[in-house]
Design a protein around this motif. Structure first.
Motif, PDB file in Angstrom:
ATOM      1  N   ALA A  57       0.816  -1.212   0.000  1.00  0.00           N
ATOM      2  CA  ALA A  57       0.000   0.000   0.000  1.00  0.00           C
ATOM      3  C   ALA A  57       0.844   1.254   0.000  1.00  0.00           C
ATOM      4  O   ALA A  57       0.384   2.326  -0.359  1.00  0.00           O
ATOM      5  CB  ALA A  57      -0.919  -0.007   1.223  1.00  0.00           C
ATOM      6  N   THR A  58       2.134   1.133   0.407  1.00  0.00           N
ATOM      7  CA  THR A  58       3.014   2.307   0.444  1.00  0.00           C
ATOM      8  C   THR A  58       3.490   2.655  -0.961  1.00  0.00           C
ATOM      9  O   THR A  58       3.950   1.790  -1.694  1.00  0.00           O
ATOM     10  CB  THR A  58       4.249   2.022   1.320  1.00  0.00           C
ATOM     11  OG1 THR A  58       3.792   1.644   2.616  1.00  0.00           O
ATOM     12  CG2 THR A  58       5.142   3.238   1.419  1.00  0.00           C
ATOM     13  N   PRO A  59       3.418   3.926  -1.370  1.00  0.00           N
ATOM     14  CA  PRO A  59       3.881   4.318  -2.710  1.00  0.00           C
ATOM     15  C   PRO A  59       5.364   4.008  -2.879  1.00  0.00           C
ATOM     16  O   PRO A  59       6.146   4.117  -1.934  1.00  0.00           O
ATOM     17  CB  PRO A  59       3.614   5.829  -2.736  1.00  0.00           C
ATOM     18  CG  PRO A  59       2.611   6.075  -1.659  1.00  0.00           C
ATOM     19  CD  PRO A  59       2.854   5.041  -0.614  1.00  0.00           C
ATOM     20  N   GLU A  60       5.785   3.608  -4.084  1.00  0.00           N
ATOM     21  CA  GLU A  60       7.188   3.308  -4.355  1.00  0.00           C
ATOM     22  C   GLU A  60       8.028   4.569  -4.252  1.00  0.00           C
ATOM     23  O   GLU A  60       7.594   5.658  -4.631  1.00  0.00           O
ATOM     24  CB  GLU A  60       7.328   2.700  -5.750  1.00  0.00           C
ATOM     25  CG  GLU A  60       6.714   1.318  -5.876  1.00  0.00           C
ATOM     26  CD  GLU A  60       6.987   0.720  -7.249  1.00  0.00           C
ATOM     27  OE1 GLU A  60       7.724   1.365  -8.018  1.00  0.00           O
ATOM     28  OE2 GLU A  60       6.473  -0.371  -7.527  1.00  0.00           O
ATOM     29  N   GLN A  61       9.270   4.399  -3.742  1.00  0.00           N
ATOM     30  CA  GLN A  61      10.181   5.526  -3.651  1.00  0.00           C
ATOM     31  C   GLN A  61      10.638   5.933  -5.046  1.00  0.00           C
ATOM     32  O   GLN A  61      10.898   5.080  -5.899  1.00  0.00           O
ATOM     33  CB  GLN A  61      11.397   5.136  -2.806  1.00  0.00           C
ATOM     34  CG  GLN A  61      11.077   4.918  -1.337  1.00  0.00           C
ATOM     35  CD  GLN A  61      10.641   6.193  -0.654  1.00  0.00           C
ATOM     36  OE1 GLN A  61      11.184   7.267  -0.931  1.00  0.00           O
ATOM     37  NE2 GLN A  61       9.655   6.091   0.216  1.00  0.00           N
ATOM     38  N   PRO A  62      10.765   7.231  -5.318  1.00  0.00           N
ATOM     39  CA  PRO A  62      11.239   7.658  -6.643  1.00  0.00           C
ATOM     40  C   PRO A  62      12.700   7.271  -6.855  1.00  0.00           C
ATOM     41  O   PRO A  62      13.474   7.162  -5.899  1.00  0.00           O
ATOM     42  CB  PRO A  62      11.073   9.184  -6.593  1.00  0.00           C
ATOM     43  CG  PRO A  62      11.123   9.521  -5.144  1.00  0.00           C
ATOM     44  CD  PRO A  62      10.484   8.357  -4.433  1.00  0.00           C
ATOM     45  N   VAL A  63      13.081   7.062  -8.113  1.00  0.00           N
ATOM     46  CA  VAL A  63      14.465   6.758  -8.434  1.00  0.00           C
ATOM     47  C   VAL A  63      15.331   7.963  -8.081  1.00  0.00           C
ATOM     48  O   VAL A  63      15.001   9.104  -8.423  1.00  0.00           O
ATOM     49  CB  VAL A  63      14.616   6.420  -9.932  1.00  0.00           C
ATOM     50  CG1 VAL A  63      16.089   6.235 -10.285  1.00  0.00           C
ATOM     51  CG2 VAL A  63      13.817   5.168 -10.271  1.00  0.00           C
ATOM     52  N   SER A  64      16.420   7.711  -7.377  1.00  0.00           N
ATOM     53  CA  SER A  64      17.295   8.800  -6.957  1.00  0.00           C
ATOM     54  C   SER A  64      18.742   8.351  -7.005  1.00  0.00           C
ATOM     55  O   SER A  64      19.052   7.191  -6.701  1.00  0.00           O
ATOM     56  CB  SER A  64      16.941   9.244  -5.528  1.00  0.00           C
ATOM     57  OG  SER A  64      17.884  10.189  -5.045  1.00  0.00           O
ATOM     58  N   TYR A  65      19.637   9.301  -7.365  1.00  0.00           N
ATOM     59  CA  TYR A  65      21.075   9.044  -7.363  1.00  0.00           C
ATOM     60  C   TYR A  65      21.752   9.843  -6.255  1.00  0.00           C
ATOM     61  O   TYR A  65      22.954  10.100  -6.310  1.00  0.00           O
ATOM     62  CB  TYR A  65      21.671   9.403  -8.722  1.00  0.00           C
ATOM     63  CG  TYR A  65      21.071   8.605  -9.859  1.00  0.00           C
ATOM     64  CD1 TYR A  65      21.278   7.239  -9.959  1.00  0.00           C
ATOM     65  CD2 TYR A  65      20.269   9.218 -10.819  1.00  0.00           C
ATOM     66  CE1 TYR A  65      20.725   6.495 -10.980  1.00  0.00           C
ATOM     67  CE2 TYR A  65      19.699   8.487 -11.852  1.00  0.00           C
ATOM     68  CZ  TYR A  65      19.933   7.129 -11.933  1.00  0.00           C
ATOM     69  OH  TYR A  65      19.370   6.392 -12.943  1.00  0.00           O
ATOM     70  N   ALA A  66      20.949  10.216  -5.256  1.00  0.00           N
ATOM     71  CA  ALA A  66      21.482  11.038  -4.166  1.00  0.00           C
ATOM     72  C   ALA A  66      22.629  10.336  -3.442  1.00  0.00           C
ATOM     73  O   ALA A  66      23.623  10.967  -3.064  1.00  0.00           O
ATOM     74  CB  ALA A  66      20.369  11.393  -3.187  1.00  0.00           C
ATOM     75  N   LYS A  67      22.513   9.018  -3.232  1.00  0.00           N
ATOM     76  CA  LYS A  67      23.570   8.287  -2.545  1.00  0.00           C
ATOM     77  C   LYS A  67      24.872   8.364  -3.322  1.00  0.00           C
ATOM     78  O   LYS A  67      25.950   8.589  -2.751  1.00  0.00           O
ATOM     79  CB  LYS A  67      23.148   6.831  -2.360  1.00  0.00           C
ATOM     80  CG  LYS A  67      24.199   5.964  -1.677  1.00  0.00           C
ATOM     81  CD  LYS A  67      23.726   4.522  -1.540  1.00  0.00           C
ATOM     82  CE  LYS A  67      24.800   3.639  -0.928  1.00  0.00           C
ATOM     83  NZ  LYS A  67      24.354   2.214  -0.834  1.00  0.00           N
ATOM     84  N   ALA A  68      24.806   8.163  -4.651  1.00  0.00           N
ATOM     85  CA  ALA A  68      26.009   8.224  -5.488  1.00  0.00           C
ATOM     86  C   ALA A  68      26.626   9.617  -5.447  1.00  0.00           C
ATOM     87  O   ALA A  68      27.847   9.769  -5.324  1.00  0.00           O
ATOM     88  CB  ALA A  68      25.665   7.839  -6.930  1.00  0.00           C
ATOM     89  N   VAL A  69      25.782  10.642  -5.537  1.00  0.00           N
ATOM     90  CA  VAL A  69      26.291  12.024  -5.525  1.00  0.00           C
ATOM     91  C   VAL A  69      26.931  12.351  -4.184  1.00  0.00           C
ATOM     92  O   VAL A  69      28.012  12.951  -4.120  1.00  0.00           O
ATOM     93  CB  VAL A  69      25.155  13.009  -5.853  1.00  0.00           C
ATOM     94  CG1 VAL A  69      25.626  14.450  -5.655  1.00  0.00           C
ATOM     95  CG2 VAL A  69      24.669  12.808  -7.282  1.00  0.00           C
ATOM     96  N   ASN A  70      26.288  11.939  -3.087  1.00  0.00           N
ATOM     97  CA  ASN A  70      26.833  12.223  -1.757  1.00  0.00           C
ATOM     98  C   ASN A  70      28.185  11.548  -1.544  1.00  0.00           C
ATOM     99  O   ASN A  70      29.047  12.076  -0.831  1.00  0.00           O
ATOM    100  CB  ASN A  70      25.851  11.765  -0.681  1.00  0.00           C
ATOM    101  CG  ASN A  70      24.610  12.638  -0.622  1.00  0.00           C
ATOM    102  OD1 ASN A  70      24.626  13.790  -1.063  1.00  0.00           O
ATOM    103  ND2 ASN A  70      23.514  12.092  -0.106  1.00  0.00           N
ATOM    104  N   ARG A  71      28.381  10.384  -2.163  1.00  0.00           N
ATOM    105  CA  ARG A  71      29.647   9.671  -2.015  1.00  0.00           C
ATOM    106  C   ARG A  71      30.754  10.292  -2.858  1.00  0.00           C
ATOM    107  O   ARG A  71      31.905  10.345  -2.433  1.00  0.00           O
ATOM    108  CB  ARG A  71      29.474   8.211  -2.413  1.00  0.00           C
ATOM    109  CG  ARG A  71      28.543   7.425  -1.520  1.00  0.00           C
ATOM    110  CD  ARG A  71      28.404   5.989  -1.982  1.00  0.00           C
ATOM    111  NE  ARG A  71      29.643   5.239  -1.747  1.00  0.00           N
ATOM    112  CZ  ARG A  71      29.806   3.974  -2.102  1.00  0.00           C
ATOM    113  NH1 ARG A  71      28.842   3.333  -2.728  1.00  0.00           N
ATOM    114  NH2 ARG A  71      30.944   3.360  -1.846  1.00  0.00           N
ATOM    115  N   ALA A  72      30.410  10.739  -4.074  1.00  0.00           N
ATOM    116  CA  ALA A  72      31.438  11.157  -5.033  1.00  0.00           C
ATOM    117  C   ALA A  72      31.683  12.657  -5.075  1.00  0.00           C
ATOM    118  O   ALA A  72      32.821  13.097  -5.243  1.00  0.00           O
ATOM    119  CB  ALA A  72      31.055  10.660  -6.431  1.00  0.00           C
TER     120      ALA A  72
END
Length: 352
Positions: A42-57
């Motif tokens: 029932a929970t809406p799917e999380q949007p695709v995000s590259y935030a983790k990659a950006v925060n790392r690099a």
């Protein structure tokens, strides 16, 4: 007969009751898991995000500001000072930075700005014009380092993010996919087997990081493809692959230059009117007084093996020669007039 039938019904009722109790127990046991599963659906799917990659690099991608002097005009002989923009990538904890060679070519001073607000001057450790790479060094503590995986190999279709400082607007991320990994982009005679992608690289973003969706370094951003008249072509940009860039960096740090083998041939893919049973390199030209000429090779010879290794493409053959130390003897197998022949070439040093 009646007693037997009665006993049969009693047994049937007992089995039914036991089965019902078992089913009820299973349902009660599974109820929490079923509720959690229904809740997750029932929970809406999380949007695709590259935030983790950006925060790392992103913290390891720096802005580079270099000053160069150009000659004055006819009306003023005084040289003019020009500010040049670029980007770079912090590769280790002692301050080595990879960038594009054209960002720091013929400059008088270099300033590096980190994303945490620190700024410092940089010195050039070495430059390799062939791959358009340069290594700088800064002296600061607690440096952010770009995530790296030496086993990483890029594939056509991989999602990539280009991080840099285009037009001095501040750090910017563009997204695209890899459309080629070398060998078919009109650079077959090049020793830089480039990645082709559509992540936008504008002025000032050259030398920045190309990373994958996990934030690992894929390549060093290079340039936009230029057409015959010098105009930029949208959607075609290049980067030097990570593995090649790291090898170049290591040689520049250790030796001050990149030593490559030289053979002296011009190549192309196999012409359509030729049909050989095995892959190889079709020679379109031989440099005068080169190792290839001294070995007796000619235009239209078809090389099928170098140093005992079968050759599947021009890019592979050039890479093998480039990685061969000068002075090494290599056996060359080739086809001429439908006959396989052999010769020996002594590889020399490629000069820029």
């Amino acid at each position: 007969m009646g007693q037997r039938q009665s006993s049969h019904w009693i047994s049937y009722i007992v089995r039914s009751v036991v089965l019902g109790l078992v089913v009820a127990a299973v349902v009660i046991w599974l109820q929490p898991m079923l509720s959690a599963w229904q809740s997750s659906r029932a929970t809406p799917e999380q949007p695709v995000s590259y935030a983790k990659a950006v925060n790392r690099a992103a913290p390891a991608v720096v802005n580079i500001y270099s000053l160069s002097e150009v000659r004055g005009s006819y009306y003023s002989q005084r040289p003019n000072t020009v500010l040049r923009l670029g980007s770079g990538v912090i590769m280790d904890n002692v301050g080595h930075i990879l960038t594009a060679a054209h960002v720091v070519a013929n400059v008088s001073s270099i300033q590096v700005a980190l994303q945490d607000g620190r700024q410092t001057s940089a010195q050039i450790i070495g430059v390799d014009p062939i791959t358009d790479l340069a290594v700088l060094r800064i002296e600061l503590d607690n440096l952010p380092i770009i995530p790296q995986d030496r086993k990483l190999r890029s594939r056509v279709g991989d999602v990539v993010l280009a991080i840099g400082n285009p037009l001095n607007l501040g750090q910017t991320i563009t997204q695209g996919i890899i459309s080629a990994t070398g060998g078919r982009m009109g650079v077959i005679n090049s020793h830089a087997d480039l990645l082709q992608m559509d992540a936008v690289i504008n002025e000032g973003a050259s030398g920045g990081a190309l990373v994958n969706s996990e934030g690992y370094l894929v390549g060093i951003n290079n340039a936009q493809f230029r057409g015959p008249a010098g105009q930029g072509v949208e959607g075609i940009y290049f980067a030097v692959p990570y593995s090649l860039a790291r090898d170049v960096m290591t040689q520049l740090i250790q030796e001050g230059e990149v030593v490559r083998g030289y053979f002296g041939i011009n190549t192309s893919e196999t012409p359509a009117n030729l049909s050989f049973a095995q892959p190889g390199i079709f020679i379109t030209g031989v440099d005068s007084n080169s190792p290839a000429e001294r070995a007796g090779l000619r235009t239209e010879d078809y090389i099928i093996a170098i140093g005992g290794q079968p050759i599947s493409s021009a890019a592979e053959g050039l890479a093998l020669i480039s990685n061969t130390r000068p002075g090494t003897e290599l056996e060359v197998r080739f086809i001429r007039d439908d006959r396989e022949q052999r010769t020996t070439a002594i590889i020399t040093k490629l000069t820029n």
